[in-house]
Design a protein around this motif. Sequence first.
Motif, PDB file in Angstrom:
ATOM      1  N   ARG A 143       8.975  34.804  -6.513  1.00 53.11           N
ATOM      2  CA  ARG A 143       7.624  35.078  -5.999  1.00 53.11           C
ATOM      3  C   ARG A 143       6.809  35.792  -7.072  1.00 53.11           C
ATOM      4  NH1 ARG A 143       5.454  36.325  -0.749  1.00 53.11           N
ATOM      5  NH2 ARG A 143       3.215  36.647  -1.025  1.00 53.11           N
ATOM      6  N   VAL A 144       5.663  35.203  -7.392  1.00 57.28           N
ATOM      7  CA  VAL A 144       4.722  35.808  -8.335  1.00 57.28           C
ATOM      8  C   VAL A 144       3.337  35.705  -7.710  1.00 57.28           C
ATOM      9  CG1 VAL A 144       3.804  35.823 -10.680  1.00 57.28           C
ATOM     10  CG2 VAL A 144       6.159  35.069 -10.278  1.00 57.28           C
ATOM     11  N   GLY A 145       2.892  36.759  -7.059  1.00 57.51           N
ATOM     12  CA  GLY A 145       1.591  36.732  -6.387  1.00 57.51           C
ATOM     13  C   GLY A 145       1.593  35.775  -5.220  1.00 57.51           C
ATOM     14  N   ASP A 146       0.722  34.779  -5.274  1.00 62.37           N
ATOM     15  CA  ASP A 146       0.591  33.809  -4.187  1.00 62.37           C
ATOM     16  C   ASP A 146       1.406  32.551  -4.420  1.00 62.37           C
ATOM     17  OD1 ASP A 146      -1.161  35.472  -2.820  1.00 62.37           O
ATOM     18  OD2 ASP A 146      -2.913  34.683  -3.881  1.00 62.37           O
ATOM     19  N   PHE A 147       2.314  32.583  -5.417  1.00 60.01           N
ATOM     20  CA  PHE A 147       3.115  31.404  -5.742  1.00 60.01           C
ATOM     21  C   PHE A 147       4.592  31.771  -5.842  1.00 60.01           C
ATOM     22  CE2 PHE A 147      -1.015  29.930  -6.978  1.00 60.01           C
ATOM     23  CZ  PHE A 147      -0.973  28.553  -6.868  1.00 60.01           C
ATOM     24  N   TYR A 148       5.425  30.737  -5.692  1.00 63.35           N
ATOM     25  CA  TYR A 148       6.839  30.827  -6.050  1.00 63.35           C
ATOM     26  C   TYR A 148       7.018  29.978  -7.298  1.00 63.35           C
ATOM     27  CZ  TYR A 148       7.960  33.007  -1.591  1.00 63.35           C
ATOM     28  OH  TYR A 148       8.037  33.876  -0.534  1.00 63.35           O
ATOM     29  N   GLU A 149       7.526  30.578  -8.362  1.00 60.71           N
ATOM     30  CA  GLU A 149       7.590  29.912  -9.655  1.00 60.71           C
ATOM     31  C   GLU A 149       9.027  29.712 -10.112  1.00 60.71           C
ATOM     32  OE1 GLU A 149       5.230  31.706 -12.677  1.00 60.71           O
ATOM     33  OE2 GLU A 149       3.423  31.861 -11.431  1.00 60.71           O
ATOM     34  N   ALA A 150       9.215  28.672 -10.919  1.00 57.61           N
ATOM     35  CA  ALA A 150      10.490  28.408 -11.577  1.00 57.61           C
ATOM     36  C   ALA A 150      10.203  28.131 -13.043  1.00 57.61           C
ATOM     37  CB  ALA A 150      11.208  27.221 -10.943  1.00 57.61           C
ATOM     38  N   VAL A 151      11.155  28.470 -13.905  1.00 54.94           N
ATOM     39  CA  VAL A 151      10.967  28.263 -15.342  1.00 54.94           C
ATOM     40  C   VAL A 151      12.151  27.499 -15.907  1.00 54.94           C
ATOM     41  CG1 VAL A 151       9.551  30.333 -15.628  1.00 54.94           C
ATOM     42  CG2 VAL A 151      12.030  30.489 -15.890  1.00 54.94           C
ATOM     43  N   GLY A 152      11.930  26.892 -17.074  1.00 55.38           N
ATOM     44  CA  GLY A 152      13.010  26.220 -17.781  1.00 55.38           C
ATOM     45  C   GLY A 152      13.594  25.051 -17.017  1.00 55.38           C
ATOM     46  N   ILE A 153      14.930  25.035 -16.935  1.00 55.24           N
ATOM     47  CA  ILE A 153      15.638  23.930 -16.270  1.00 55.24           C
ATOM     48  C   ILE A 153      15.201  23.796 -14.820  1.00 55.24           C
ATOM     49  CG2 ILE A 153      17.912  23.120 -15.522  1.00 55.24           C
ATOM     50  CD1 ILE A 153      19.072  24.540 -18.007  1.00 55.24           C
ATOM     51  N   ASP A 154      15.061  24.927 -14.130  1.00 52.56           N
ATOM     52  CA  ASP A 154      14.676  24.887 -12.717  1.00 52.56           C
ATOM     53  C   ASP A 154      13.279  24.304 -12.518  1.00 52.56           C
ATOM     54  OD1 ASP A 154      17.102  26.006 -12.077  1.00 52.56           O
ATOM     55  OD2 ASP A 154      16.336  28.058 -11.978  1.00 52.56           O
ATOM     56  N   ALA A 155      12.385  24.511 -13.475  1.00 58.29           N
ATOM     57  CA  ALA A 155      11.051  23.921 -13.394  1.00 58.29           C
ATOM     58  C   ALA A 155      11.139  22.398 -13.469  1.00 58.29           C
ATOM     59  CB  ALA A 155      10.165  24.463 -14.509  1.00 58.29           C
ATOM     60  N   CYS A 156      12.043  21.911 -14.305  1.00 61.06           N
ATOM     61  CA  CYS A 156      12.243  20.449 -14.398  1.00 61.06           C
ATOM     62  C   CYS A 156      12.728  19.880 -13.077  1.00 61.06           C
ATOM     63  CB  CYS A 156      13.249  20.135 -15.512  1.00 61.06           C
ATOM     64  SG  CYS A 156      12.751  20.679 -17.158  1.00 61.06           S
ATOM     65  N   ILE A 157      13.634  20.613 -12.425  1.00 61.91           N
ATOM     66  CA  ILE A 157      14.159  20.170 -11.127  1.00 61.91           C
ATOM     67  C   ILE A 157      13.035  20.099 -10.098  1.00 61.91           C
ATOM     68  CG2 ILE A 157      15.723  20.764  -9.241  1.00 61.91           C
ATOM     69  CD1 ILE A 157      17.156  19.773 -11.730  1.00 61.91           C
ATOM     70  N   LEU A 158      12.150  21.101 -10.094  1.00 70.07           N
ATOM     71  CA  LEU A 158      11.039  21.126  -9.140  1.00 70.07           C
ATOM     72  C   LEU A 158      10.103  19.948  -9.348  1.00 70.07           C
ATOM     73  CD1 LEU A 158      11.959  23.970  -8.255  1.00 70.07           C
ATOM     74  CD2 LEU A 158       9.572  24.671  -8.318  1.00 70.07           C
ATOM     75  N   VAL A 159       9.808  19.638 -10.578  1.00 67.45           N
ATOM     76  CA  VAL A 159       8.894  18.535 -10.875  1.00 67.45           C
ATOM     77  C   VAL A 159       9.513  17.202 -10.465  1.00 67.45           C
ATOM     78  CG1 VAL A 159       7.735  17.277 -12.734  1.00 67.45           C
ATOM     79  CG2 VAL A 159       7.718  19.777 -12.723  1.00 67.45           C
ATOM     80  N   GLU A 160      10.805  17.037 -10.734  1.00 71.61           N
ATOM     81  CA  GLU A 160      11.468  15.760 -10.467  1.00 71.61           C
ATOM     82  C   GLU A 160      11.755  15.543  -8.985  1.00 71.61           C
ATOM     83  OE1 GLU A 160      13.220  12.043 -11.313  1.00 71.61           O
ATOM     84  OE2 GLU A 160      12.081  13.386 -12.628  1.00 71.61           O
ATOM     85  N   TYR A 161      12.258  16.569  -8.316  1.00 70.37           N
ATOM     86  CA  TYR A 161      12.778  16.373  -6.958  1.00 70.37           C
ATOM     87  C   TYR A 161      11.892  16.949  -5.852  1.00 70.37           C
ATOM     88  CZ  TYR A 161      17.036  14.956  -9.345  1.00 70.37           C
ATOM     89  OH  TYR A 161      17.942  14.304 -10.138  1.00 70.37           O
ATOM     90  N   ALA A 162      10.956  17.832  -6.188  1.00 76.09           N
ATOM     91  CA  ALA A 162      10.062  18.385  -5.166  1.00 76.09           C
ATOM     92  C   ALA A 162       8.643  17.860  -5.319  1.00 76.09           C
ATOM     93  CB  ALA A 162      10.060  19.918  -5.237  1.00 76.09           C
ATOM     94  N   THR A 198       8.933  22.786   0.018  1.00 76.00           N
ATOM     95  CA  THR A 198       9.613  22.672  -1.271  1.00 76.00           C
ATOM     96  C   THR A 198      11.120  22.853  -1.110  1.00 76.00           C
ATOM     97  OG1 THR A 198       7.655  23.500  -2.431  1.00 76.00           O
ATOM     98  CG2 THR A 198       9.750  23.619  -3.608  1.00 76.00           C
ATOM     99  N   LEU A 199      11.523  23.829  -0.298  1.00 74.83           N
ATOM    100  CA  LEU A 199      12.951  24.048  -0.053  1.00 74.83           C
ATOM    101  C   LEU A 199      13.578  22.842   0.639  1.00 74.83           C
ATOM    102  CD1 LEU A 199      12.974  27.783   1.134  1.00 74.83           C
ATOM    103  CD2 LEU A 199      13.535  26.878  -1.124  1.00 74.83           C
ATOM    104  N   ASP A 200      12.851  22.244   1.586  1.00 69.93           N
ATOM    105  CA  ASP A 200      13.361  21.045   2.268  1.00 69.93           C
ATOM    106  C   ASP A 200      13.579  19.910   1.275  1.00 69.93           C
ATOM    107  OD1 ASP A 200      13.326  22.347   4.672  1.00 69.93           O
ATOM    108  OD2 ASP A 200      11.457  21.459   5.379  1.00 69.93           O
ATOM    109  N   ASP A 201      12.629  19.733   0.352  1.00 73.33           N
ATOM    110  CA  ASP A 201      12.754  18.660  -0.645  1.00 73.33           C
ATOM    111  C   ASP A 201      13.972  18.890  -1.542  1.00 73.33           C
ATOM    112  OD1 ASP A 201      10.468  17.420   0.299  1.00 73.33           O
ATOM    113  OD2 ASP A 201       9.143  18.420  -1.133  1.00 73.33           O
ATOM    114  N   LEU A 202      14.184  20.126  -1.960  1.00 75.50           N
ATOM    115  CA  LEU A 202      15.298  20.425  -2.862  1.00 75.50           C
ATOM    116  C   LEU A 202      16.647  20.297  -2.157  1.00 75.50           C
ATOM    117  CD1 LEU A 202      13.815  23.493  -4.786  1.00 75.50           C
ATOM    118  CD2 LEU A 202      14.134  21.178  -5.673  1.00 75.50           C
TER     119      LEU A 202
END
Length: 581
Positions: A58-77, A103-107
């Motif tokens: 959680r960063v302010g009004d968003f939930y963020e991921a970086v690095g490898i996890d960001a790639c997973i979010l883009v591909e699967y969510a 987003t959690l449901d998609d992952l």
Amino acid sequence: KLEMCKKPSTANLIERLDYSNLLGMDTNLKNGNLKEGTLNWTILQFKSQFPRQVLLCRVGDFYEAVGIDACILVEYAGLNPFGGLRSDSIPRAGCPVVNLRQTLDDLTHHGFSVCIVEEVQGPAQARSMKHRFISGHAHPGNPYVYGLIGVDHDIEFPEPMPVVGTSNWGEFGEGGLLWAECKSRHFEWFDGNPVSDLLLKVKELYGLDHEVMFRNATVSSGNRAQPLTLGTSTQIGVIPTDGIPSLLKVLLPPHCRGLPVLYVRDLLLNPPSYEIASKIQATCKLMSSVTCSFPEFTCVSSAKIAKLLEWKEANHIELCRIKNVLDEILHMYKNSELNEILKHLIGPTWVATGLEIDFNTLVAGCEVASGKIGEIISLDGEKDQKVNSFSGIPDEFFEDMESVWKGRIKTTHVNDVLTSVDEAAEALHLAVTEDFTPIVSRIKASMSPLKAPKGEISYSREQEAVWFKGKQFMPDVWTGSPGEEHIKQLKHALDSKGRKVGMEWFTTAKVDTALSRYHEANAKAKSRVLELLRELATELQSHINIIVFSSTLLVITKALYAHVREKEEMGFSYNSRVPKA
């Protein structure tokens, strides 16, 4: 999973990964600082605890991921990377707070487990990092529940994960049947004790401490029949297979869905012992001759109940459902015809839950647990906690502020905070009436054709405030007419960070003071309600076996009754023709 990514945007992000750390972050790129005290360093510390899980912070009004996890979010969510496809920055992606559950449901749908890191809400000291903590995990078949206690909406618990089997080595040795069915699927070898190693694996996947103890659920085989093989299960359609109709559609009516269907499916996949099968058959016979009205029993997932109570996230809606479950067991106990059905289903429920609870213990436990809920929770029909409403203030304001906690807890437990909120609301109404109403009246009385002033008392939902909103209402010449002195008291409204909200929003010192008092009283009342709900969940944990047993028994009851009614529609009668065992 990274090797299976196909989206061009994901491929672009993967090229920027550096596998020298768990995050896959290249420290030479923009925003790639991993020094101690930075947000990336904090994320890395959490990631080191759960390296197999996607981490959302959680960063302010968003939930963020970086690095490898960001790639997973883009591909699967289906999320877009932050900063587009610029190549000078580390991979970053995320979702707004309101979209977290989607987003959690998609992952989890794609088989990922997710670790969610929350930040402590409230003002932070200048140049200091916000405190963050792991608020929970989301797994396939086991959703994220943090924060549910304070909301009205429900969360669907997916179908429980399949049972994991262990098999000794040898295609034709002990356990060979399991090996023959599963050798073409993903499996994992355990070199040591298979049971202890499997439990360690479960703890690792679900982020549990090694000291966590599991509840033992022991069910005697009782000459139980062999489970159906995979081939047989697919041939009768119990396991969905293209082109093969499901046997379940013949056994149950079309409107029967959810947990009762799952119970019948599991009954077919894992046939019970002759003793339990006889009890189920006898129950069906009793149901076919019942003359009293059969209740629409409440069906709640026992896994859902257990998790919400253990995490103390059961809101008033779920607690009311739990009470309904307990009360329906007591209704069956008090009804002579349903009482016999209840007695017959003790055995099948024991097999389904692994909890050996006798009839008298069940009834006594339901009475105690139901009584505890009834003492605290405000039940349907108790409407003594009305949301405040005052002329001159938009009703939406009080609705948004108070509906999130009023009507949850009996008044006797929150009477003091209720009084404080009502008094603060009345004081706010008085301040708004004294400072804003004369200005609104002045504007309504103005008939100038050249300059049409506008102004009203409005609710800023984003700022959770009631302010005056207007334009072109300032007089060109001050003549001392009604409302002028009140206009002079106005000042631009500020947000929580001290920034001007907009050129059209105005307030006064008196209104700000009254608004702060109201918000403080409202926050204290909401906190008291959540505290009482958590205390109740803690008390109910000692009754969790009774609650789980009761919910499962009602699911079984509903499933068997639906089956009996469907067979009667087809001309089959348990009283006239009972198949021999």
